[in-house]
Scaffold this active site. Sequence first.
Site, PDB file in Angstrom:
ATOM      1  N   ASP A   1       0.830  -1.202   0.000  1.00 57.40           N
ATOM      2  CA  ASP A   1       0.000   0.000   0.000  1.00 57.40           C
ATOM      3  C   ASP A   1       0.864   1.252   0.000  1.00 57.40           C
ATOM      4  O   ASP A   1       2.028   1.233   0.419  1.00 57.40           O
ATOM      5  CB  ASP A   1      -0.961   0.012   1.193  1.00 57.40           C
ATOM      6  CG  ASP A   1      -0.251   0.022   2.543  1.00 57.40           C
ATOM      7  OD1 ASP A   1       0.774  -0.679   2.690  1.00 57.40           O
ATOM      8  OD2 ASP A   1      -0.712   0.737   3.455  1.00 57.40           O
TER       9      ASP A   1
ATOM     10  N   GLU B   1      -0.029  -0.900   5.950  1.00 59.73           N
ATOM     11  CA  GLU B   1       1.069  -0.364   6.754  1.00 59.73           C
ATOM     12  C   GLU B   1       0.951   1.140   6.892  1.00 59.73           C
ATOM     13  O   GLU B   1       1.219   1.699   7.955  1.00 59.73           O
ATOM     14  CB  GLU B   1       2.413  -0.723   6.126  1.00 59.73           C
ATOM     15  CG  GLU B   1       3.616  -0.525   7.057  1.00 59.73           C
ATOM     16  CD  GLU B   1       4.213   0.875   7.016  1.00 59.73           C
ATOM     17  OE1 GLU B   1       5.065   1.188   7.870  1.00 59.73           O
ATOM     18  OE2 GLU B   1       3.835   1.661   6.133  1.00 59.73           O
TER      19      GLU B   1
END
Length: 386
Positions: A79, A144
Site C-alpha cells: 500500500d 502499513e
Amino acid sequence: MSALPPTALALAEQLIARASVTPEDAGCQALVVQRLQAQGFDCHTLESGPDDFRVTNLWAVRRGRSADGFTLVFAGHTDVVPTGPLERWTSDPFVPSHRDGRLYGRGAADMKTSIACMVVAIEEFVAAYPRHAGSIALLLTSDEEGPALDGTTQVVRWLQARGERLDGCIVGEPTSVNAVGDMIKNGRRGSLSGRLVVQGVQGHIAYPHLAKNPIHAVAPALAELVQVVWDGGNEHFPPTSWQVSNLHAGTGASNVIPGEAVVDFNFRFSTESTPETLQQRLAAVLDRHGLQYTIDWTLGGRPFLTRPGSLTEALGSAILQVTGRTTELSTTGGTSDGRFIATVCPQVVECGPVNASIHQIDEHVAVAEIEPLKEIYRSTLERLVA
C-alpha cells in the site's frame, strides 16, 4: 523453474502502475505470488478487516534442505499513501516515469522498489542455489500506511499459531539518507498516543465567574509537560519525546467560554521508559494541577532493538561489498511494521532506498541505485541462507 527474471526496475514499474492506496493492494501481491510460485514458494494470501476496509496480506515461504537452517524473512507493504493534489505532480503518480536518472511514481521509494528488489534477489538466489540450506520467506501487507490493525500484526498472529520459526527479517523501509545502504535501522522507538479531554463549564465570556475555562486550566499543565525530561535515552535511542499534535476547544463563537478542551499528544519513547511509567507520570502532572479530565490511550508499538549479530553483520558486509560503504546503524525516525515482527523474530533490521522524497509530490528513486539494492539483498541471502 523459469528463466532468470527481468530486472528489478521493470518489476518496480509494474508495481508502481498499480494504484494501491491503503488498504488497496490493486493486484500487487498477486503479481508477486505468480513469480514466487514459479520458484517453488508456498504462498498464503490472508485477507482481514471489515468489509469497508479489506486488507490483503501475503506469506510466502520456500523451505531449505536443513531443518536447522537460518530462516530469513523479507517484509514490506504494497500500500501507498494518497497522492495529494494531482495537479502538483509533474507526471501521473501511477504511471512510472523517468526523468533525470530517476524513477518517479507513488511508492517508488516507499516501498515498491524495495519489494521489486527483494523478489528479483530471491529469484536470482534460488536459480544459483536451488538446494539452499536455510529458508526464505516474504511477508507483505496492504495496511502499513493506514491504521495497521489488519496487516502485519494479523500475519504475525497467524505465524505464531502455526509455530513458525523466524531467525531474521529485513524490512524494506527506505532507510538510506544520501546513498543506498548508508544507513540501516536496527531498532525503532515506541509510540504512545493519547487524547486528553479537559472538562470545564461553558458560559458567556463576559461572565467568567459563572464558567470554568478548560483552556486556562490545562495551559499551565501543558507548559510543565513540555519541560519534563522523561528519560535520558541510551547508547541506542535518543531521549523520549513528548509532543502535542492537536488542540481543540471552543464553539467557533467569540463570546463563549468552551466547555471542554481536547489535546492530542504523542510519546516517542526509548527502551528507558515503558508505556505504563509514561502514563503514570503524565497523570501525576495533570492531577497536581487539579484538572478534571479523561484520557484515551493508544499504544502504537513498543520499542525494539536488534543488537549487532548475524543479521546486521551479513547485511553490513553485503552493503560494503556492493557499494564500498560502511553502513550506519540507527534507531531514528518513525515506527514501522518491524515493531510487530520483532515480537516473533529475534533480529529485525530495516534496509531500503533513499528516503528524501517519501510521501511527497513527485516521489522518486535514483535508477542507478535500484540494482545495488537488489544485489545487497541477494548477497545477504548468500551469507545467511545458502
